[in-house]
Design an enzyme around this catalytic site. Structure first.
Site, PDB file in Angstrom:
ATOM      1  N   ARG A  73       7.119   1.695   7.814  1.00  0.00           N
ATOM      2  CA  ARG A  73       6.586   1.644   9.183  1.00  0.00           C
ATOM      3  C   ARG A  73       5.640   0.467   9.352  1.00  0.00           C
ATOM      4  NH1 ARG A  73       2.385   4.798  12.102  1.00  0.00           N
ATOM      5  NH2 ARG A  73       2.753   4.260  14.269  1.00  0.00           N
ATOM      6  N   ARG A  79      -4.609   1.891  15.625  1.00  0.00           N
ATOM      7  CA  ARG A  79      -4.906   0.641  14.925  1.00  0.00           C
ATOM      8  C   ARG A  79      -4.907  -0.567  15.856  1.00  0.00           C
ATOM      9  NH1 ARG A  79      -1.116   3.674  12.930  1.00  0.00           N
ATOM     10  NH2 ARG A  79      -1.443   4.815  10.978  1.00  0.00           N
ATOM     11  N   LYS A 138     -11.078   0.078   1.466  1.00  0.00           N
ATOM     12  CA  LYS A 138      -9.696  -0.137   1.061  1.00  0.00           C
ATOM     13  C   LYS A 138      -9.078  -1.358   1.753  1.00  0.00           C
ATOM     14  CE  LYS A 138      -5.437   0.579  -0.177  1.00  0.00           C
ATOM     15  NZ  LYS A 138      -4.750  -0.006   0.948  1.00  0.00           N
ATOM     16  N   PRO A 174      -9.224  -2.406  -4.974  1.00  0.00           N
ATOM     17  CA  PRO A 174      -9.196  -1.341  -3.970  1.00  0.00           C
ATOM     18  C   PRO A 174      -9.182   0.042  -4.619  1.00  0.00           C
ATOM     19  CG  PRO A 174      -7.473  -2.959  -3.569  1.00  0.00           C
ATOM     20  CD  PRO A 174      -8.019  -3.214  -4.933  1.00  0.00           C
ATOM     21  N   ASP A 191      -8.472   3.346  -3.828  1.00  0.00           N
ATOM     22  CA  ASP A 191      -7.825   4.040  -2.730  1.00  0.00           C
ATOM     23  C   ASP A 191      -7.073   5.256  -3.252  1.00  0.00           C
ATOM     24  OD1 ASP A 191      -5.815   2.847  -4.092  1.00  0.00           O
ATOM     25  OD2 ASP A 191      -4.840   1.966  -2.358  1.00  0.00           O
TER      26      ASP A 191
END
Length: 276
Positions: free
Chosen positions: A128, A176, A218, A235, A237
């Site tokens: 996506r 977003r 992140k 990162p 995460d």
DNA sequence: TGCCAGGCCGAAA
DNA sequence: TTTCGGCATGGC
């Protein structure tokens, strides 16, 4: 690094082992598309190319001049990833992860593009993310022709800064979209300077980029690693936590390394592909 | 239908 | 300082 030229198709020896599949699908970038013949087509800094690997060598449709000006830097050809990979393999798990992802190279992406793609990445999945980035480029990026097909460059900050979050509705990026607009406006206005961030230490650059809405630890570290090539950005995460479940060793050992970012990508790729 | 996907944010404890 | 729900969207 040894370069041979066959009808504007360059073969690069010496930055091996290079795997197009691993490098383009390991989750660091979202603009390379696998082709039926096994090659990959992508657009970088407004230039398109077709890339494949052959015997661990990087093969790219490019002139020598364009390779020297763009692609050599983009693929980080001067760095010895084989040595980094070896240094990572300190036990059974890390040896497996390193061997599995040994063809990965950390690309020197455009910082603006990396910032946007990792803003989009939050709480999202790779297919996506890729689809949203594609809609972003098709909608607002400059068109370019490559081998008879029309591709698009990544849209500039100025272009996106002029848009409202509502205008970005066709992206279907959800919550977003305002993050993208805010980042574009920060860059377009000069409040955020990538060249200034490059000169900063990783902690200072991290603090600076986390001032943007939608940029937490992140997203910040992915931007630092993939956008500014700060290889010590690590990162922490959900994927790293997931890797830690499988790898019971000392994660801090790798987080403190100057190559922490490369290590995390070995972890990420290995866990994603093998530890579902 | 419900859960999850390379999170972040703000409120509440 | 930590925890937790909400936030859009889409695939399974």
């Amino acid at each position: 690094m040894q370069i041979t030229d066959n009808n504007s198709y360059l073969t690069i020896q010496g930055c091996s082992p290079f795997s197009a599949e691993q490098t383009f699908s390991c989750g660091q970038c979202f603009r390379w598309t696998a082709q039926p013949d096994g090659s990959w087509v992508g657009v970088v800094r407004g230039r398109a190319a077709r890339v494949r690997d052959s015997g661990g060598a990087l093969c790219i449709s490019s002139s020598r001049a364009e390779f020297d000006a763009l692609w050599s830097d983009y693929f980080d050809c001067a760095a010895d990833y084989a040595a980094v990979c070896r240094s990572f393999a300190v036990d059974d798990f890390t040896a497996k992860a390193a061997a599995f992802g040994s063809g990965i190279r950390i690309l020197r992406q455009e910082p603006w593009e990396a910032l946007c793609t990792f803003l989009i990445s939050q709480c999202n999945n790779i297919p996506r993310i890729t689809a949203i980035v594609e809609r972003l480029c098709t909608g607002w990026g400059d068109p370019l022709s490559f081998e008879g097909q029309q591709l698009h460059a990544f849209p500039s900050p100025d272009r996106l800064a002029a848009l409202s979050p509502e205008a970005l509705a066709p992206l279907r990026a959800g919550y977003r979209a305002p993050y993208l607009t805010a980042a574009a406006q920060a860059v377009a206005s000069g409040k955020l300077s990538f060249s200034a961030l490059r000169k900063m230490s990783t902690p200072d650059a991290r603090r600076q980029i986390m001032q943007l809405p939608g940029v937490g630890r992140k997203v910040a570290d992915c931007f630092l690693l993939f956008g500014l090539h700060k290889l010590d950005a690590f990162p922490v995460d959900t994927w790293m936590k997931k890797a830690a479940v499988y790898y019971s060793g000392d994660m801090q050992r790798f987080a403190d390394s100057p190559y922490a970012g490369i290590y995390q990508q070995y972890f990420f790729y290995y866990v994603r592909e093998n530890c579902r």
